[in-house]
Design a protein around this motif. Structure first.
Motif, PDB file in Angstrom:
ATOM      1  N   UNK A 154       0.641  -1.067   0.072  1.00 48.95           N
ATOM      2  CA  UNK A 154      -0.069   0.119  -0.044  1.00 48.95           C
ATOM      3  C   UNK A 154       0.757   1.248  -0.237  1.00 48.95           C
ATOM      4  N   UNK A 155       2.032   1.310   0.708  1.00 49.11           N
ATOM      5  CA  UNK A 155       2.850   2.640   0.956  1.00 49.11           C
ATOM      6  C   UNK A 155       3.158   2.736  -0.574  1.00 49.11           C
ATOM      7  N   UNK A 156       3.857   1.736  -1.088  1.00 47.78           N
ATOM      8  CA  UNK A 156       4.608   1.835  -2.462  1.00 47.78           C
ATOM      9  C   UNK A 156       3.513   2.255  -3.380  1.00 47.78           C
ATOM     10  N   UNK A 157       2.327   2.009  -3.571  1.00 48.97           N
ATOM     11  CA  UNK A 157       1.119   2.420  -4.296  1.00 48.97           C
ATOM     12  C   UNK A 157       0.961   3.854  -3.951  1.00 48.97           C
TER      13      UNK A 157
ATOM     14  N   UNK B 111      13.338  -1.200 -10.638  1.00 47.65           N
ATOM     15  CA  UNK B 111      14.629  -1.385 -11.504  1.00 47.65           C
ATOM     16  C   UNK B 111      15.567  -2.484 -10.749  1.00 47.65           C
ATOM     17  N   UNK B 112      15.589  -3.381 -11.516  1.00 46.11           N
ATOM     18  CA  UNK B 112      16.535  -4.637 -10.882  1.00 46.11           C
ATOM     19  C   UNK B 112      17.754  -4.464 -10.777  1.00 46.11           C
ATOM     20  N   UNK B 113      18.238  -3.345 -11.417  1.00 49.08           N
ATOM     21  CA  UNK B 113      19.778  -2.804 -11.019  1.00 49.08           C
ATOM     22  C   UNK B 113      19.926  -1.951  -9.860  1.00 49.08           C
ATOM     23  N   UNK B 114      19.000  -1.127  -9.573  1.00 46.42           N
ATOM     24  CA  UNK B 114      19.103  -0.190  -8.358  1.00 46.42           C
ATOM     25  C   UNK B 114      18.012  -0.312  -7.260  1.00 46.42           C
ATOM     26  N   UNK B 115      16.964  -1.115  -7.581  1.00 47.96           N
ATOM     27  CA  UNK B 115      15.950  -1.515  -6.880  1.00 47.96           C
ATOM     28  C   UNK B 115      14.778  -0.177  -6.566  1.00 47.96           C
ATOM     29  N   UNK B 116      15.097   0.760  -7.513  1.00 49.01           N
ATOM     30  CA  UNK B 116      14.298   1.746  -7.435  1.00 49.01           C
ATOM     31  C   UNK B 116      12.603   1.603  -7.963  1.00 49.01           C
ATOM     32  N   UNK B 117      11.578   2.029  -7.089  1.00 46.88           N
ATOM     33  CA  UNK B 117      10.398   1.617  -7.811  1.00 46.88           C
ATOM     34  C   UNK B 117       9.584   2.951  -8.192  1.00 46.88           C
ATOM     35  N   UNK B 118      10.275   4.099  -7.690  1.00 45.82           N
ATOM     36  CA  UNK B 118       9.503   5.331  -7.708  1.00 45.82           C
ATOM     37  C   UNK B 118      10.287   6.635  -7.816  1.00 45.82           C
ATOM     38  N   UNK B 119      10.184   7.582  -8.185  1.00 46.69           N
ATOM     39  CA  UNK B 119      11.315   8.926  -7.634  1.00 46.69           C
ATOM     40  C   UNK B 119      11.299   8.833  -6.248  1.00 46.69           C
ATOM     41  N   UNK B 120      12.548   8.852  -5.708  1.00 47.33           N
ATOM     42  CA  UNK B 120      12.915   8.960  -4.065  1.00 47.33           C
ATOM     43  C   UNK B 120      12.506   7.600  -3.409  1.00 47.33           C
ATOM     44  N   UNK B 121      11.842   6.604  -4.118  1.00 47.71           N
ATOM     45  CA  UNK B 121      11.436   5.477  -3.413  1.00 47.71           C
ATOM     46  C   UNK B 121      12.191   4.156  -3.996  1.00 47.71           C
ATOM     47  N   UNK B 122      12.737   3.358  -2.948  1.00 49.44           N
ATOM     48  CA  UNK B 122      13.325   2.298  -3.390  1.00 49.44           C
ATOM     49  C   UNK B 122      12.674   1.200  -2.422  1.00 49.44           C
ATOM     50  N   UNK B 123      12.730  -0.259  -3.111  1.00 49.66           N
ATOM     51  CA  UNK B 123      12.242  -1.357  -2.329  1.00 49.66           C
ATOM     52  C   UNK B 123      13.290  -2.293  -2.000  1.00 49.66           C
ATOM     53  N   UNK B 124      13.239  -3.195  -1.042  1.00 47.38           N
ATOM     54  CA  UNK B 124      13.954  -4.407  -1.136  1.00 47.38           C
ATOM     55  C   UNK B 124      12.945  -5.361  -0.256  1.00 47.38           C
ATOM     56  N   UNK B 125      13.630  -6.812  -0.405  1.00 46.62           N
ATOM     57  CA  UNK B 125      12.676  -7.927   0.340  1.00 46.62           C
ATOM     58  C   UNK B 125      11.380  -8.532  -0.417  1.00 46.62           C
ATOM     59  N   UNK B 126      10.836  -9.162   0.363  1.00 48.91           N
ATOM     60  CA  UNK B 126       9.937 -10.016  -0.134  1.00 48.91           C
ATOM     61  C   UNK B 126       8.624  -8.888  -0.644  1.00 48.91           C
ATOM     62  N   UNK B 127       8.743  -7.664  -0.393  1.00 49.13           N
ATOM     63  CA  UNK B 127       7.648  -6.732  -1.343  1.00 49.13           C
ATOM     64  C   UNK B 127       8.046  -6.690  -2.601  1.00 49.13           C
TER      65      UNK B 127
ATOM     66  N   UNK C 280       2.349  -4.981  -9.470  1.00 53.23           N
ATOM     67  CA  UNK C 280       1.893  -6.043 -10.424  1.00 53.23           C
ATOM     68  C   UNK C 280       0.864  -6.637  -9.933  1.00 53.23           C
ATOM     69  N   UNK C 281       0.168  -7.672 -10.937  1.00 48.90           N
ATOM     70  CA  UNK C 281      -0.900  -8.285 -10.845  1.00 48.90           C
ATOM     71  C   UNK C 281      -1.122  -9.179  -9.364  1.00 48.90           C
ATOM     72  N   UNK C 282       0.261  -9.649  -8.962  1.00 49.55           N
ATOM     73  CA  UNK C 282      -0.001 -10.333  -7.743  1.00 49.55           C
ATOM     74  C   UNK C 282       0.340  -9.414  -6.553  1.00 49.55           C
ATOM     75  N   UNK C 283       0.377  -8.064  -6.554  1.00 44.16           N
ATOM     76  CA  UNK C 283       0.345  -7.163  -5.481  1.00 44.16           C
ATOM     77  C   UNK C 283       1.730  -7.042  -5.245  1.00 44.16           C
ATOM     78  N   UNK C 284       2.662  -7.566  -5.775  1.00 42.59           N
ATOM     79  CA  UNK C 284       4.308  -7.363  -5.649  1.00 42.59           C
ATOM     80  C   UNK C 284       4.695  -6.180  -6.321  1.00 42.59           C
ATOM     81  N   UNK C 285       5.536  -5.393  -5.857  1.00 46.46           N
ATOM     82  CA  UNK C 285       5.911  -4.039  -6.207  1.00 46.46           C
ATOM     83  C   UNK C 285       7.353  -4.284  -7.352  1.00 46.46           C
ATOM     84  N   UNK C 286       7.131  -3.543  -8.545  1.00 46.50           N
ATOM     85  CA  UNK C 286       8.091  -3.463  -9.699  1.00 46.50           C
ATOM     86  C   UNK C 286       9.071  -2.649  -9.452  1.00 46.50           C
TER      87      UNK C 286
END
Length: 304
Positions: free
Chosen positions: A239-242, A257-273, A249-255
Motif C-alpha cells: 500500500x505505501x508503495x502504491x 529497477x532490478x539494477x538499483x531497486x528503485x520503484x519510483x522517484x525517491x522510493x526504493x524497495x527491498x525484500x519480499x515486497x 504487479x497483478x500479484x500485488x508485489x512491487x515492480x
C-alpha cells in the motif's frame, strides 16, 4: 516532525542490511521504522545463510543487525506507517499509527509480506524449526524424511508437486478442504503424493519445537518428522508503495529497477515486497543494492 535523509520502513532482514550499508557511509541521517512483525520474527531457524551452518533464528539476526546498524548512527523507532504522501521540496512524508509524522528526502520500503497461517494449535512454535514455508530455502531439510504438508486447495497441491522431488514420504492434508482441479489430483497421484482432506486440530511436537505429527478432527494421528505449509493468500504490504506512485504487479508485489531497486522517484524497495524469490539472503542483497543507490541519490541532492 522527524526530518531525515532516508527513512527505511521495515526492520526485517532487508531493511536492516540497508540500514547497515547506509550507516557505514557516515554521511546520512537514517531512521528505521519497524512495527516489530514480519516473517523474520516467526522463523526460529534459518539454515541457508552464510556463516551459520547450524542455523540462526530470525530474532537473533534482527537483534544483531539492529546493534550493528546502531553502531553506525542509524536510529530506530517502533511504529506502523499507515500513510505516505509527497510534499513540496521533493520530500516524502510518512504518518505512523502512533500519530507521529516523519519526513525524508528518500524512502526505502521493506514492508515485505505476511504468510497466511491458520490458527492451528501447535503450528506457530514449529515454524522455521521443523515446519517450513519456502522450498528453495528449506527443501533440503525434508530430504528423505516423513513430511506432512498442511495447505489449502491448489496452493497446497502445487507445493506438494515441488516437495515430492525431495521425499517420497509426503502427505498433503488439505486442511481447508478447498477445491483442486482433476489435473492436479492426477499429477499428485502419479507422483506418489498421499492426499487427505481433513481439518487439522493440532500440530503435535516435542518441547524443542520439533513436529512429531498432526491430529485431525476425526481423532486420527499422522506421524511426521518434518512439515511444510502452503495455504495461499499471503498478504503483500504494497500500500505505501502504491501511494508513492510505484507500479504494482497483478500479484500485488512491487515492480522495481532490478539494477538499483528503485520503484519510483525517491522510493526504493527491498525484500519480499518485490518481484523475486522470497529468501532471506536475496532480501539482504537487495537491501544493500538499494542502499548504495540511495547514497548516490543523496550525494546528488547535496551537490545541487
Amino acid at each position: 516532525m522527524r526530518e531525515m535523509d532516508c527513512i527505511i520502513v521495515g526492520g526485517g532482514l532487508a531493511g536492516l542490511q540497508a540500514a547497515i550499508q547506509l550507516g557505514r557511509y557516515s554521511a546520512h541521517q537514517v531512521l528505521v521504522i519497524d512495527a516489530g512483525e514480519g516473517r523474520s520474527t516467526l522463523c526460529r531457524t534459518y539454515h541457508n545463510i552464510l556463516g551459520y551452518p547450524d542455523g540462526v533464528s530470525g530474532q537473533e539476526l534482527r537483534a544483531i543487525g539492529r546493534m550493528q546498524a546502531e553502531q553506525t548512527g542509524v536510529i530506530f523507532e517502533q511504529d506502523r506507517i499507515i500513510e505516505a504522501i509527497r510534499v513540496p521540496d521533493e520530500k516524502i512524508r510518512l504518518r505512523g499509527s502512533s500519530g507521529t509524522v516523519y519526513q525524508a528526502k528518500t524512502v526505502l520500503l521493506a514492508t515485505g509480506l505476511s504468510d497466511r497461517v491458520p490458527d492451528i494449535p501447535g503450528l506457530k512454535p514449529t515454524l522455521g524449526r521443523t515446519v517450513y514455508v519456502c522450498p528453495d530455502c528449506d527443501g533440503y531439510e525434508i530430504q528423505g524424511r516423513r513430511t506432512i504438508l498442511l495447505g489449502a486447495g491448489e496452493a497446497g497441491a502445487n507445493m506438494a508437486m515441488t516437495l515430492i522431488e525431495r521425499t517420497a514420504e509426503l502427505l498433503y492434508i488439505n486442511h481447508e478442504q478447498t477445491e483442486i482441479s482433476a489435473d492436479l489430483h492426477r499429477q499428485m497421484k502419479q507422483a506418489g503424493v498421499r492426499y487427505l482432506e481433513a481439518a487439522v486440530q493440532e500440530v503435535q511436537q516435542i518441547e524443542d519445537g520439533r513436529i512429531t505429527g498432526v491430529l485431525t478432527e476425526d481423532g486420527q494421528v499422522y506421524e511426521s518428522e518434518r512439515g511444510f505449509i502452503a495455504f495461499g493468500g499471503n498478504r503483500v504490504h504494497y500500500e505505501l508503495a502504491e501511494q508513492l506512485g510505484a507500479v504494482i504487479a497483478d500479484n500485488k508485489h512491487v515492480e522495481a529497477n532490478p539494477r538499483s531497486m528503485q520503484a519510483a522517484p525517491q522510493v526504493w524497495i527491498a525484500g519480499d515486497l518485490g518481484l523475486h524469490a522470497e529468501q532471506a539472503t536475496v532480501a539482504m542483497g537487495e537491501g544493500s543494492i538499494a542502499a548504495i543507490w540511495i547514497h548516490k541519490e543523496l550525494q546528488q541532492i547535496v551537490r545541487k
